[in-house]
Motif scaffolding. Structure first.
Motif, PDB file in Angstrom:
ATOM      1  N   ALA A  75       0.808  -1.217   0.000  1.00  0.00           N
ATOM      2  CA  ALA A  75       0.000   0.000   0.000  1.00  0.00           C
ATOM      3  C   ALA A  75       0.842   1.269   0.000  1.00  0.00           C
ATOM      4  CB  ALA A  75      -0.928   0.008   1.213  1.00  0.00           C
ATOM      5  N   GLU A 121      -0.448   4.968  -1.231  1.00  0.00           N
ATOM      6  CA  GLU A 121      -0.600   5.977  -0.171  1.00  0.00           C
ATOM      7  C   GLU A 121       0.120   7.254  -0.558  1.00  0.00           C
ATOM      8  OE1 GLU A 121      -0.965   3.398   3.972  1.00  0.00           O
ATOM      9  OE2 GLU A 121       0.995   3.991   3.286  1.00  0.00           O
ATOM     10  N   LEU A 131       0.634   8.253  -3.495  1.00  0.00           N
ATOM     11  CA  LEU A 131      -0.093   8.896  -4.578  1.00  0.00           C
ATOM     12  C   LEU A 131      -1.365   9.569  -4.060  1.00  0.00           C
ATOM     13  CD1 LEU A 131       0.171   6.185  -7.385  1.00  0.00           C
ATOM     14  CD2 LEU A 131       1.606   8.195  -7.034  1.00  0.00           C
ATOM     15  N   ALA A 132      -1.596   9.461  -2.754  1.00  0.00           N
ATOM     16  CA  ALA A 132      -2.756  10.078  -2.117  1.00  0.00           C
ATOM     17  C   ALA A 132      -4.068   9.587  -2.718  1.00  0.00           C
ATOM     18  CB  ALA A 132      -2.669  11.611  -2.182  1.00  0.00           C
ATOM     19  N   LEU A 133      -4.123   8.292  -2.980  1.00  0.00           N
ATOM     20  CA  LEU A 133      -5.364   7.712  -3.493  1.00  0.00           C
ATOM     21  C   LEU A 133      -6.351   7.525  -2.344  1.00  0.00           C
ATOM     22  CD1 LEU A 133      -3.832   4.941  -5.751  1.00  0.00           C
ATOM     23  CD2 LEU A 133      -4.841   7.088  -6.505  1.00  0.00           C
ATOM     24  N   PRO A 134      -7.642   7.508  -2.644  1.00  0.00           N
ATOM     25  CA  PRO A 134      -8.620   7.241  -1.574  1.00  0.00           C
ATOM     26  C   PRO A 134      -8.496   5.808  -1.059  1.00  0.00           C
ATOM     27  CG  PRO A 134      -9.703   7.425  -3.715  1.00  0.00           C
ATOM     28  CD  PRO A 134      -8.278   7.810  -3.920  1.00  0.00           C
ATOM     29  N   GLN A 135      -8.864   5.612   0.204  1.00  0.00           N
ATOM     30  CA  GLN A 135      -8.628   4.322   0.861  1.00  0.00           C
ATOM     31  C   GLN A 135      -9.234   3.118   0.134  1.00  0.00           C
ATOM     32  OE1 GLN A 135     -10.707   2.148   2.701  1.00  0.00           O
ATOM     33  NE2 GLN A 135      -9.022   0.887   3.482  1.00  0.00           N
ATOM     34  N   ILE A 152      -7.010   2.139  -2.620  1.00  0.00           N
ATOM     35  CA  ILE A 152      -5.772   1.521  -2.139  1.00  0.00           C
ATOM     36  C   ILE A 152      -6.025   0.057  -1.799  1.00  0.00           C
ATOM     37  CG2 ILE A 152      -3.991   1.526  -0.347  1.00  0.00           C
ATOM     38  CD1 ILE A 152      -4.345   4.485  -0.036  1.00  0.00           C
ATOM     39  N   ALA A 153      -7.104  -0.195  -1.072  1.00  0.00           N
ATOM     40  CA  ALA A 153      -7.405  -1.563  -0.649  1.00  0.00           C
ATOM     41  C   ALA A 153      -7.593  -2.462  -1.869  1.00  0.00           C
ATOM     42  CB  ALA A 153      -8.651  -1.569   0.225  1.00  0.00           C
ATOM     43  N   VAL A 196      -4.187  -3.130  -3.466  1.00  0.00           N
ATOM     44  CA  VAL A 196      -3.382  -4.066  -2.669  1.00  0.00           C
ATOM     45  C   VAL A 196      -3.827  -5.494  -2.957  1.00  0.00           C
ATOM     46  CG1 VAL A 196      -2.899  -4.872  -0.337  1.00  0.00           C
ATOM     47  CG2 VAL A 196      -2.813  -2.431  -0.836  1.00  0.00           C
TER      48      VAL A 196
END
Lengths: 678, 268
Positions: A117, A121, A123-127, A130-131, A134
């Motif tokens: 992740a 993270e 790249l400031a992507l929304p959570q 990211i999930a 991953v």
């Protein structure tokens, strides 16, 4: 393997190449010219392998592509963006992801999923995104099961796949791998190759920097670098057509091409094909043609090209004794086995202080412990019995977690067995009274021994061991000099220098000398060839042979089946902490299905021999372990059954001076060849 | 791989305590630990003890594991108890043994100080046992986030912590390899004076130092390649969510506990 992994970003403009280098020069602050005028265009969706010896500039090239290094002169554009434009470097790096050589040095957290992740993270992507990334990235490298594991508990190959997942999570268009498999065993390397191929099939452009020539066969294009310049560039077959250039650059050739050379030297001309299946067909054709006109062919066979029969080269009559499981064999000499393991079991858990490992700790941290148990089981070594006869060379084989390191620690008396006995030159390692004597008898060359260098000068470092033995200064001086000369270093030139200022190959030499200066009768080496280029490897092989001929008994851990087949009198194969197989190379490699089950390979000669057999080349009963033996078998097959009198197994045992590895040109000479090639 | 250094005390289990938002858990744990210092009478002590016991039962962490982590301080606890027992001279004498007298106040102080300190430690250990080091780091980072406004490098410190945790096993394994290699070359690390010992450590320390620098350099490059710029502009994979049904209840229970504690203090 799931296919829902990273896809190429839609933003890709079709006309722009993935990367474009224009007359690039890179000079480092210390004056090293890493690249000297490289122009190169990497097409989208391509799979490019960049190969070159140490110091060829291949790693610099990789880092140029994602703006980790900017050119001193010239221009690099990745996806059309100039890498020198600092405001857009992050954009480049988010689209051109990179995987480095050292798996340990790329991970920032102690949970696999969290590490994957890290890029998203940043790249400031929304959570939720990211999930999702991953999960898909871990699935793409087949590691979903280990999402919650600690990277420290994974094997090198698994760690490197985590690193690739971390790169994939960036959804890159371009994946740059800088020698990702240099530190891995065969299985780990195979995993990396498969992942690279699959990602490329999904449309990701792959640039794979490597020094393994078999990796090259996967690529559509190969770029060969030498001293900061491109010397060859083309499809794998085209590059291999310039075989001599490749060899002169201190690069390995695929075994198939080496075999073709050897056949040619024996008078059987075959088209050079890098892919083994193709070569097998070509050889089958050639053999058939030859058998048609057998009479003339037989007379045209140049006899001097066939190496002298080497049954006598199987030097050690004591080898037979080594096969007796309980150590001291029935050999005529009363000398005890160099190293003898008698029903040895060992557990790291038993070692830990009892008061800290109580009832509760066993329950604790189940996930992690389950991963560990899978990796090595409760016993690191269980009921292991084998022995290394005096003056013989035993190769220890097995993949990560099989117990090789444990065997080494026990043999060097760094650990004491939980059950059973380990005897070194007849001394039980439990016997503390004779510990000093034991230490004098056995030398230990650790994995990547150059990492143990510490002194201010090479002399002091090599002298460390002899001084610890309490030798007189004069004796220390002689030993340092002898040891350095033995590893092929010029003692006068190098003694006063700092070991940290030397090249990687020289550091390895100094570290080896530091152990050889102890003049051990028994030598234990952990992966002595790891990370070396072909010239370095050939030097090390020659050194091991020489030491062995001088009577030093050796236990060598290796993951190269070719090295094992060429060097060893005896093989010991470990699997999950048990001795799965042991015997002469011929005996062990006859158990092929067993080896495959353990995920281990066989020597390339044997592998090609199978392909030849299935292509229709008659190799009755032959079990060639070296390419020379295989070439002999093929030639005798070609010359008809009448001439095939050489007993193949005896030939197989030949690991004689005819091995071409010893005659490869060195790096300096390579330069001249290079000039000629251009 | 023999030397396994485990960082933290994490005990993997599924319990209401494990599931709490780590920020809530951290804040409430600190509140409880602080409240222990105000415990002054038997009712309060009983209440604090009951709370600690309830938390331990709820967390499913074996009590033995918790007590084990308290053990290093156990000696200190005993010592202070003994001091209190014999050196507090106020109050009615309880036992008189020659010149030594144990007073009622002394006995009470011994019990009070050691028990409330024990509760505090057990609950602190419980936090470590039910929260991964990473989650703790995240929670601390999140709770400290307001201070970033005044230039405190909260995010960077959190990342440094995380990397440090990551490299402990790697470096300890390397240390072990270096020790093995130098031992095999006859390095003797025993039976020496301080200076000789320090000198004997050079062959161990220098390679480790070189290795740490190498790791740092490689890691820096790898982090660059993965677009790390600074800690402030990142999003998080683990979003900590305050869920009223879970964390709200915990806060309410904690508030109730504090009110009861104050009530005991005022009324008794």
């Amino acid at each position: 393997m799931p296919r829902n992994g990273a896809e190429a970003a839609p933003a890709a403009q079709p006309g722009v190449p993935a990367a474009c280098l224009e007359n690039v020069q890179v000079t480092y602050p210390d004056g090293t010219e890493a690249l000297r005028g490289v122009s190169l265009t990497i097409a989208r969706g391509s799979y490019t392998c960049v190969v070159g010896g140490n110091g060829s500039g291949k790693s610099t090239l990789a880092q140029l592509l994602n703006a980790l290094i900017v050119p001193t002169r010239g221009r690099v554009r990745t996806f059309g963006i100039d890498t020198a434009d600092e405001s857009r470097q992050m954009e480049i790096r988010s689209r051109a992801a990179m995987v480095f050589q050292h798996p340990d040095d790329q991970m920032v957290t102690s949970v696999v999923a969290d590490d994957v992740a890290f890029g998203p993270e940043n790249l400031a992507l929304p959570q939720p995104e990211i999930a999702a990334r991953v999960d898909e990235s871990l699935a793409a490298v087949a590691l979903s099961d280990l999402a919650l594991a600690d990277p420290s508990d994974l094997s090198g190959g698994q760690k490197q796949r985590v690193a690739i997942a971390g790169a994939l999570a960036m959804h890159p268009d371009l994946l740059i791998l800088d020698e990702p498999a240099a530190m891995l065993d065969v299985r780990g390397r195979r995993g990396i190759r498969r992942v690279c191929r699959e990602l490329n099939e999904r449309g990701i452009t792959v640039v794979h920097v490597t020094h393994f020539m078999d990796d090259v066969l996967d690529a559509d294009r190969v770029v060969v670098l030498s001293r900061g310049q491109v010397v060859l560039d083309g499809a794998p077959e085209e590059v291999f057509a310039h075989e001599d250039t490749v060899r002169s650059l201190n690069l390995d050739l695929p075994a198939s091409l080496t075999l073709a050379d050897k056949l040619e030297a024996r008078g059987l001309r075959v088209p050079h094909r890098a892919r083994e299946a193709e070569l097998a067909r070509a050889v089958a054709d050639a053999v058939e043609t030859r058998q048609g006109g057998s009479a003339q062919a037989a007379s045209s066979l140049p006899h001097d090209a066939v190496p002298a029969a080497d049954a006598a080269d199987k030097k050690n009559p004591a080898t037979g004794a080594a096969l007796s499981p309980d150590g001291i064999g029935p050999g005529a000499s009363a000398e005890p086995a160099a190293i003898a393991f008698e029903h040895v079991s060992f557990s790291y858990a038993a070692l830990a202080p009892k008061r800290r490992r109580g009832l509760f700790l066993r329950k604790r941290n189940r996930l992690r412990r389950a991963a560990e148990a899978a990796a090595r089981g409760p016993w690191a070594l269980e009921d292991a019995s084998f022995s290394v006869a005096p003056g013989s060379l035993t190769a220890l084989i097995g993949h990560t977690g099989a117990g090789k390191s444990t065997v080494i620690e026990l043999a060097c008396a760094l650990k004491a067995p939980t059950h059973g006995h380990v005897r070194v030159a007849g001394i039980d390692t439990d016997n503390l009274a004779q510990r000093r004597e034991l230490r004098r008898a056995i030398g230990y060359v650790a994995q990547l021994p150059e990492r143990q260098l510490f002194a201010e000068t090479v002399y002091d470092d090599v002298a460390f061991g002899p001084r610890n033995l309490g030798l007189a200064d004069e004796e220390v001086r002689t030993r340092v000099r002898e040891a350095l000369e033995l590893v092929g270093l010029d003692a006068d030139a190098i003694c006063g220098r700092s070991p940290f200022a030397l090249s990687g190959g020289q550091q390895r030499g100094v570290a080896l000398a530091g152990v050889l200066a102890l003049k051990p009768r028994i030598l234990v080496l952990d992966e002595p060839m790891a990370g070396l280029d072909p010239a370095g490897r050939a030097r090390t092989v020659a050194l091991l042979r020489r030491l062995n001929e001088q009577g030093t008994a050796m236990l060598v851990v290796t993951h190269s089946m070719d090295d094992a087949a060429a060097l060893a009198d005896q093989l010991v194969v470990l699997d999950h902490g048990r001795v799965a197989l042991q015997g002469t190379p011929a005996e062990v490699f006859a158990q092929e299905s067993e080896l495959r089950r353990m995920g281990l390979g066989i020597p390339s000669a044997l592998r090609i021999a199978h392909k030849l057999s299935s292509a229709g080349v008659p190799l009755p009963g032959a079990q060639p372990l070296t390419l020379d033996a295989l070439a002999d078998a093929v030639v005798s097959a070609a010359n008809g059954p009448a001439r095939g009198a050489r007993p193949p197994v005896a030939a197989a045992a030949s690991a004689g001076p005819a091995d071409p590895a010893l005659h490869r040109p060195d790096a300096a000479k390579g330069g001249e060849h290079l000039g000629a090639a251009r | 791989m023999a030397l396994r250094v485990s960082v933290g005390q994490y005990f993997s289990a599924d319990s209401p305590i494990h599931r709490l938002d780590p920020r809530v858990k951290l804040a409430l744990t600190l509140a409880y630990m602080l409240s222990c210092f105000f415990v002054a009478n038997p009712a309060m002590l009983a209440l604090a003890g009951a709370a600690a016991l309830a938390l331990v039962r709820l967390s499913r962490v074996p009590a033995g594991l918790l007590l084990r982590s308290v053990r290093p301080i156990f000696f200190f606890l005993v010592l202070t108890s003994v001091f209190n027992l014999f050196f507090v001279c106020t109050g009615n004498p309880l036992v008189q043994l020659g010149p030594v007298s144990v007073t009622y106040d002394g006995a009470w102080a011994a019990v009070l100080y050691s028990l409330r300190f024990l509760f505090l430690l057990v609950v602190g250990a419980l936090l470590m046992c039910t929260t991964t080091p990473i989650a703790l780091t995240d929670a601390a980072e999140s709770l400290m986030a307001p201070f970033a406004r005044w230039g405190l490098p909260v995010h960077d410190v959190a990342l440094i912590m995380s990397i440090a945790l990551r490299f402990v096993p790697t470096l300890s394994r390397e240390a072990e390899n270096v020790v093995a290699a130098q031992t095999a070359r006859g390095a003797d690390l025993e039976n020496k004076g301080a200076i000789a010992y320090a000198r004997a450590c050079v062959p161990l320390v220098v390679p480790l130092f070189a290795s740490a620098l190498r790791h740092a350099e490689n890691l820096g490059r790898a982090m660059d390649a993965r677009c790390y710029t600074d800690g402030a502009h990142r999003t998080r994979y683990h979003v900590m969510r305050f869920e009223p049904a879970r964390d709200g209840v915990a806060v309410a229970v904690a508030a109730g506990y504090l009110v009861l504690l104050v009530a005991c203090a005022v009324l008794l």
